[in-house]
Motif scaffolding. Structure first.
Motif, PDB file in Angstrom:
ATOM      1  N   GLN A  34     119.167  21.183  65.102  1.00 61.50           N
ATOM      2  CA  GLN A  34     119.445  22.412  64.539  1.00 61.50           C
ATOM      3  C   GLN A  34     120.848  22.881  64.136  1.00 61.50           C
ATOM      4  OE1 GLN A  34     117.713  24.912  67.615  1.00 61.50           O
ATOM      5  NE2 GLN A  34     119.119  24.133  69.153  1.00 61.50           N
ATOM      6  N   TRP A  69     123.635  20.659  58.169  1.00 59.72           N
ATOM      7  CA  TRP A  69     123.171  20.041  58.883  1.00 59.72           C
ATOM      8  C   TRP A  69     123.156  18.269  58.850  1.00 59.72           C
ATOM      9  CZ3 TRP A  69     118.898  16.785  59.560  1.00 59.72           C
ATOM     10  CH2 TRP A  69     118.456  16.159  60.838  1.00 59.72           C
ATOM     11  N   SER A 108     119.638  30.298  60.586  1.00 57.12           N
ATOM     12  CA  SER A 108     119.274  29.187  61.659  1.00 57.12           C
ATOM     13  C   SER A 108     118.222  28.031  60.814  1.00 57.12           C
ATOM     14  CB  SER A 108     118.912  29.600  63.002  1.00 57.12           C
ATOM     15  OG  SER A 108     117.696  30.435  62.569  1.00 57.12           O
ATOM     16  N   GLN A 110     115.983  24.746  62.219  1.00 56.28           N
ATOM     17  CA  GLN A 110     115.402  23.866  63.182  1.00 56.28           C
ATOM     18  C   GLN A 110     114.652  22.706  62.482  1.00 56.28           C
ATOM     19  OE1 GLN A 110     115.593  24.097  66.623  1.00 56.28           O
ATOM     20  NE2 GLN A 110     114.443  22.058  66.515  1.00 56.28           N
ATOM     21  N   PHE A 122     112.037  22.005  57.774  1.00 55.06           N
ATOM     22  CA  PHE A 122     112.826  22.816  58.775  1.00 55.06           C
ATOM     23  C   PHE A 122     112.197  24.193  58.970  1.00 55.06           C
ATOM     24  CE2 PHE A 122     115.596  19.526  57.420  1.00 55.06           C
ATOM     25  CZ  PHE A 122     116.347  19.282  58.492  1.00 55.06           C
TER      26      PHE A 122
END
Length: 157
Positions: A34, A69, A108, A110, A122
């Protein structure tokens, strides 16, 4: 176990983008599954119409957070950020028509799925950092080929 970077690099090192197309300001937390990013809607923000940025740009905030990420994961392995592709978003919903100027957003992402062929999925959310209210969410699908240059050349042939 993969090495961990001592600090989170500047966003310019995590994204294969150049200004003014870098839309997120910084990464504040990241691990193997994450990432948390932040940005502020400023009067000079790309896509600002004078009062704010249309909610549709939220998908790009999510996509750039995913790219950051992926860039972090590459840097951990001694590589560098690579080009990836946004394939689409499922169930993008946003509770506001625009992100108003002055708003500080948290994004955010994940990891849900990462296949060997470069496909990924994601869970993404955008939050108003002042109120902690969730403003947008989606499941975003991406593709990062092992060799983007070769992939693009083959696609153009």
């Amino acid at each position: 176990m993969s090495p961990t970077l001592p600090t989170i690099p500047p966003i310019e090192q995590l994204l294969p983008h150049a200004a003014p197309m870098i839309l997120i300001d910084r990464v504040v937390a990241v691990n193997e599954e994450q990432l948390q990013a932040e940005l502020e809607i400023r009067p000079d923000s790309l896509f600002n119409n004078g009062s704010g940025v249309g909610a549709w740009v939220g998908i790009e905030y999510m996509a750039q957070s995913i790219a950051a990420w992926a860039g972090y994961q590459e840097l951990r392995q001694g590589g560098r950020a690579k080009i990836g592709f946004l394939l689409g978003a499922r169930r993008y919903s946003c509770s506001v028509p625009e992100f108003v100027s002055g708003l500080r957003l948290g994004v955010s992402v994940q990891l849900l799925l990462q296949a060997e062929n470069g496909l990924g999925s994601f869970d993404c959310r955008i939050t108003d950092l002042a109120t902690q209210q969730e403003l947008a969410q989606a499941t975003v699908s991406v593709f990062q080929p092992h060799d983007a240059t070769h992939y693009l050349q083959e696609g153009m042939a």
